[in-house]
Write a protein that holds these residues in place. Structure first.
Motif, PDB file in Angstrom:
ATOM      1  N   LYS A 101      11.359  10.856  -9.513  1.00  0.00           N
ATOM      2  CA  LYS A 101      10.675  10.652  -8.235  1.00  0.00           C
ATOM      3  C   LYS A 101      10.387  11.959  -7.495  1.00  0.00           C
ATOM      4  O   LYS A 101       9.660  11.955  -6.506  1.00  0.00           O
ATOM      5  N   ASN A 102      10.930  13.061  -7.980  1.00  0.00           N
ATOM      6  CA  ASN A 102      10.617  14.364  -7.388  1.00  0.00           C
ATOM      7  C   ASN A 102       9.318  14.947  -7.945  1.00  0.00           C
ATOM      8  O   ASN A 102       8.818  15.942  -7.434  1.00  0.00           O
ATOM      9  N   SER A 103       8.776  14.319  -8.980  1.00  0.00           N
ATOM     10  CA  SER A 103       7.584  14.872  -9.628  1.00  0.00           C
ATOM     11  C   SER A 103       6.300  14.604  -8.841  1.00  0.00           C
ATOM     12  O   SER A 103       5.336  15.351  -8.970  1.00  0.00           O
ATOM     13  N   GLN A 104       6.264  13.543  -8.042  1.00  0.00           N
ATOM     14  CA  GLN A 104       5.087  13.215  -7.228  1.00  0.00           C
ATOM     15  C   GLN A 104       5.554  12.625  -5.903  1.00  0.00           C
ATOM     16  O   GLN A 104       6.434  11.761  -5.894  1.00  0.00           O
ATOM     17  N   ARG A 105       4.938  13.078  -4.821  1.00  0.00           N
ATOM     18  CA  ARG A 105       5.277  12.529  -3.500  1.00  0.00           C
ATOM     19  C   ARG A 105       4.493  11.247  -3.274  1.00  0.00           C
ATOM     20  O   ARG A 105       3.283  11.203  -3.475  1.00  0.00           O
ATOM     21  N   LEU A 106       5.220  10.209  -2.861  1.00  0.00           N
ATOM     22  CA  LEU A 106       4.633   8.883  -2.668  1.00  0.00           C
ATOM     23  C   LEU A 106       5.478   8.131  -1.660  1.00  0.00           C
ATOM     24  O   LEU A 106       6.708   8.216  -1.699  1.00  0.00           O
ATOM     25  N   TRP A 107       4.855   7.389  -0.766  1.00  0.00           N
ATOM     26  CA  TRP A 107       5.595   6.628   0.220  1.00  0.00           C
ATOM     27  C   TRP A 107       4.797   5.389   0.613  1.00  0.00           C
ATOM     28  O   TRP A 107       3.572   5.405   0.633  1.00  0.00           O
ATOM     29  N   PRO A 108       5.531   4.286   0.897  1.00  0.00           N
ATOM     30  CA  PRO A 108       4.835   3.069   1.334  1.00  0.00           C
ATOM     31  C   PRO A 108       4.289   3.269   2.749  1.00  0.00           C
ATOM     32  O   PRO A 108       4.873   4.009   3.553  1.00  0.00           O
ATOM     33  N   THR A 128      -7.414  15.463   0.174  1.00  0.00           N
ATOM     34  CA  THR A 128      -6.696  14.629   1.129  1.00  0.00           C
ATOM     35  C   THR A 128      -5.892  13.578   0.384  1.00  0.00           C
ATOM     36  O   THR A 128      -6.167  13.261  -0.779  1.00  0.00           O
ATOM     37  N   ASN A 129      -4.890  13.042   1.060  1.00  0.00           N
ATOM     38  CA  ASN A 129      -4.024  12.026   0.465  1.00  0.00           C
ATOM     39  C   ASN A 129      -4.806  10.774   0.097  1.00  0.00           C
ATOM     40  O   ASN A 129      -5.821  10.450   0.719  1.00  0.00           O
ATOM     41  N   PHE A 130      -4.285  10.083  -0.899  1.00  0.00           N
ATOM     42  CA  PHE A 130      -4.849   8.816  -1.366  1.00  0.00           C
ATOM     43  C   PHE A 130      -4.042   7.646  -0.826  1.00  0.00           C
ATOM     44  O   PHE A 130      -2.840   7.770  -0.597  1.00  0.00           O
ATOM     45  N   LEU A 131      -4.694   6.523  -0.680  1.00  0.00           N
ATOM     46  CA  LEU A 131      -4.018   5.241  -0.555  1.00  0.00           C
ATOM     47  C   LEU A 131      -4.179   4.559  -1.901  1.00  0.00           C
ATOM     48  O   LEU A 131      -5.262   4.584  -2.494  1.00  0.00           O
ATOM     49  N   ASN A 132      -3.089   3.966  -2.394  1.00  0.00           N
ATOM     50  CA  ASN A 132      -3.085   3.320  -3.707  1.00  0.00           C
ATOM     51  C   ASN A 132      -2.348   1.997  -3.639  1.00  0.00           C
ATOM     52  O   ASN A 132      -1.443   1.808  -2.820  1.00  0.00           O
ATOM     53  N   MET A 133      -2.714   1.117  -4.545  1.00  0.00           N
ATOM     54  CA  MET A 133      -2.030  -0.165  -4.697  1.00  0.00           C
ATOM     55  C   MET A 133      -2.375  -0.735  -6.065  1.00  0.00           C
ATOM     56  O   MET A 133      -3.221  -0.198  -6.777  1.00  0.00           O
ATOM     57  N   VAL A 134      -1.720  -1.839  -6.411  1.00  0.00           N
ATOM     58  CA  VAL A 134      -2.019  -2.556  -7.649  1.00  0.00           C
ATOM     59  C   VAL A 134      -2.284  -4.012  -7.294  1.00  0.00           C
ATOM     60  O   VAL A 134      -1.609  -4.585  -6.432  1.00  0.00           O
ATOM     61  N   ALA A 135      -3.267  -4.583  -7.953  1.00  0.00           N
ATOM     62  CA  ALA A 135      -3.592  -6.000  -7.789  1.00  0.00           C
ATOM     63  C   ALA A 135      -3.583  -6.658  -9.162  1.00  0.00           C
ATOM     64  O   ALA A 135      -3.773  -5.997 -10.186  1.00  0.00           O
ATOM     65  N   SER A 136      -3.362  -7.960  -9.169  1.00  0.00           N
ATOM     66  CA  SER A 136      -3.495  -8.708 -10.421  1.00  0.00           C
ATOM     67  C   SER A 136      -4.377  -9.922 -10.179  1.00  0.00           C
ATOM     68  O   SER A 136      -4.494 -10.412  -9.055  1.00  0.00           O
ATOM     69  N   ALA A 137      -5.002 -10.368 -11.265  1.00  0.00           N
ATOM     70  CA  ALA A 137      -5.897 -11.521 -11.206  1.00  0.00           C
ATOM     71  C   ALA A 137      -5.955 -12.141 -12.592  1.00  0.00           C
ATOM     72  O   ALA A 137      -5.403 -11.593 -13.553  1.00  0.00           O
ATOM     73  N   GLU A 138      -6.623 -13.259 -12.684  1.00  0.00           N
ATOM     74  CA  GLU A 138      -6.865 -13.896 -13.980  1.00  0.00           C
ATOM     75  C   GLU A 138      -8.359 -13.868 -14.254  1.00  0.00           C
ATOM     76  O   GLU A 138      -9.173 -13.918 -13.326  1.00  0.00           O
ATOM     77  N   THR A 139      -8.706 -13.777 -15.548  1.00  0.00           N
ATOM     78  CA  THR A 139     -10.118 -13.726 -15.903  1.00  0.00           C
ATOM     79  C   THR A 139     -10.359 -14.311 -17.282  1.00  0.00           C
ATOM     80  O   THR A 139      -9.476 -14.286 -18.137  1.00  0.00           O
ATOM     81  N   ASP A 140     -11.571 -14.808 -17.466  1.00  0.00           N
ATOM     82  CA  ASP A 140     -12.051 -15.228 -18.777  1.00  0.00           C
ATOM     83  C   ASP A 140     -12.883 -14.132 -19.431  1.00  0.00           C
ATOM     84  O   ASP A 140     -13.283 -14.250 -20.589  1.00  0.00           O
ATOM     85  N   LEU A 141     -13.177 -13.072 -18.682  1.00  0.00           N
ATOM     86  CA  LEU A 141     -13.986 -11.970 -19.220  1.00  0.00           C
ATOM     87  C   LEU A 141     -13.189 -11.189 -20.260  1.00  0.00           C
ATOM     88  O   LEU A 141     -11.973 -11.067 -20.157  1.00  0.00           O
ATOM     89  N   ASN A 142     -13.896 -10.607 -21.230  1.00  0.00           N
ATOM     90  CA  ASN A 142     -13.217  -9.734 -22.188  1.00  0.00           C
ATOM     91  C   ASN A 142     -12.995  -8.367 -21.545  1.00  0.00           C
ATOM     92  O   ASN A 142     -13.490  -8.087 -20.449  1.00  0.00           O
ATOM     93  N   MET A 202       0.858  -1.179   0.000  1.00  0.00           N
ATOM     94  CA  MET A 202       0.000   0.000   0.000  1.00  0.00           C
ATOM     95  C   MET A 202       0.898   1.234   0.000  1.00  0.00           C
ATOM     96  O   MET A 202       1.920   1.264   0.689  1.00  0.00           O
ATOM     97  N   TYR A 203       0.503   2.237  -0.773  1.00  0.00           N
ATOM     98  CA  TYR A 203       1.253   3.480  -0.865  1.00  0.00           C
ATOM     99  C   TYR A 203       0.327   4.650  -0.597  1.00  0.00           C
ATOM    100  O   TYR A 203      -0.848   4.620  -0.961  1.00  0.00           O
ATOM    101  N   GLU A 204       0.877   5.679   0.030  1.00  0.00           N
ATOM    102  CA  GLU A 204       0.135   6.911   0.242  1.00  0.00           C
ATOM    103  C   GLU A 204       0.717   7.967  -0.680  1.00  0.00           C
ATOM    104  O   GLU A 204       1.937   8.055  -0.854  1.00  0.00           O
ATOM    105  N   SER A 205      -0.169   8.766  -1.272  1.00  0.00           N
ATOM    106  CA  SER A 205       0.283   9.820  -2.170  1.00  0.00           C
ATOM    107  C   SER A 205      -0.589  11.049  -2.009  1.00  0.00           C
ATOM    108  O   SER A 205      -1.740  10.957  -1.571  1.00  0.00           O
ATOM    109  N   GLU A 206      -0.017  12.162  -2.382  1.00  0.00           N
ATOM    110  CA  GLU A 206      -0.791  13.387  -2.411  1.00  0.00           C
ATOM    111  C   GLU A 206      -1.751  13.318  -3.592  1.00  0.00           C
ATOM    112  O   GLU A 206      -1.495  12.620  -4.570  1.00  0.00           O
ATOM    113  N   ALA A 207      -2.854  14.037  -3.501  1.00  0.00           N
ATOM    114  CA  ALA A 207      -3.813  14.098  -4.602  1.00  0.00           C
ATOM    115  C   ALA A 207      -3.126  14.696  -5.833  1.00  0.00           C
ATOM    116  O   ALA A 207      -2.308  15.603  -5.715  1.00  0.00           O
TER     117      ALA A 207
END
Length: 167
Positions: free
Chosen positions: A149-156, A48-62, A37-42
């Protein structure tokens, strides 16, 4: 089965909405692989700051069906239809990649935010460092290494999932 990569973000009760969003994604797509999980400025508006992450999965859907499923999950968790692009979010789900498909419709893939936003690139580089961007031809680890990395503030941030919650 296609491998999909999903950007998740929230800045309205983010822990609550991300947990609920992940549970909904798990119910639709099965097991998920998760970045930290990462926190970043809007970005694009003052908020207010966002929490962000990435997930992966498998699917048969188009692709269209995956995107429709994401929109339904967002709405189920309080996302307002027609809200401004740069505004607070209960839950924001974006399809980043669908295998290595490059397309313009029904959505643009790979999503531009991958190379433009630290809150997408860093968690993606963490999750699949050796995977190559279908257009840039570089690994996500390389793209993150080259990113200004100076272009956007982000931290775990430490994030403990409730007991019994598995993805």
């Amino acid at each position: 089965m296609a491998r999909i990569y999903i950007s998740l973000g929230s800045n309205i009760e983010p822990k609550k909405h991300l947990q609920a969003g992940l549970q909904s994604l798990r119910a639709c797509f099965g097991p998920l692989n998760l970045s930290s999980m990462y926190e970043s400025e809007a970005v694009g508006f003052s908020g207010t700051n966002f929490l962000n992450m990435v997930a992966s999965a498998e699917t048969d859907l188009n692709i269209a069906a995956v995107v429709a499923q994401f929109k339904q999950i967002e709405q189920n968790h309080g996302r307002l239809i027609g809200a401004k692009k740069f505004s607070p979010r209960t839950l924001d789900l974006d399809l980043l990649l669908y295998d290595d498909i490059v397309c313009q419709t029904p959505v643009v893939l790979p999503r531009d935010e991958i190379v433009n936003n630290a809150f997408v690139l860093w968690p993606l580089a963490e999750l699949v460092p050796a995977l190559k961007h279908p257009l840039a031809g570089k690994s996500y680890a390389s793209l993150w290494q080259e990113y200004d990395k100076n272009s956007q503030r982000l931290w775990p941030v430490a994030f403990e999932w409730p007991q019994g919650l598995t993805f």
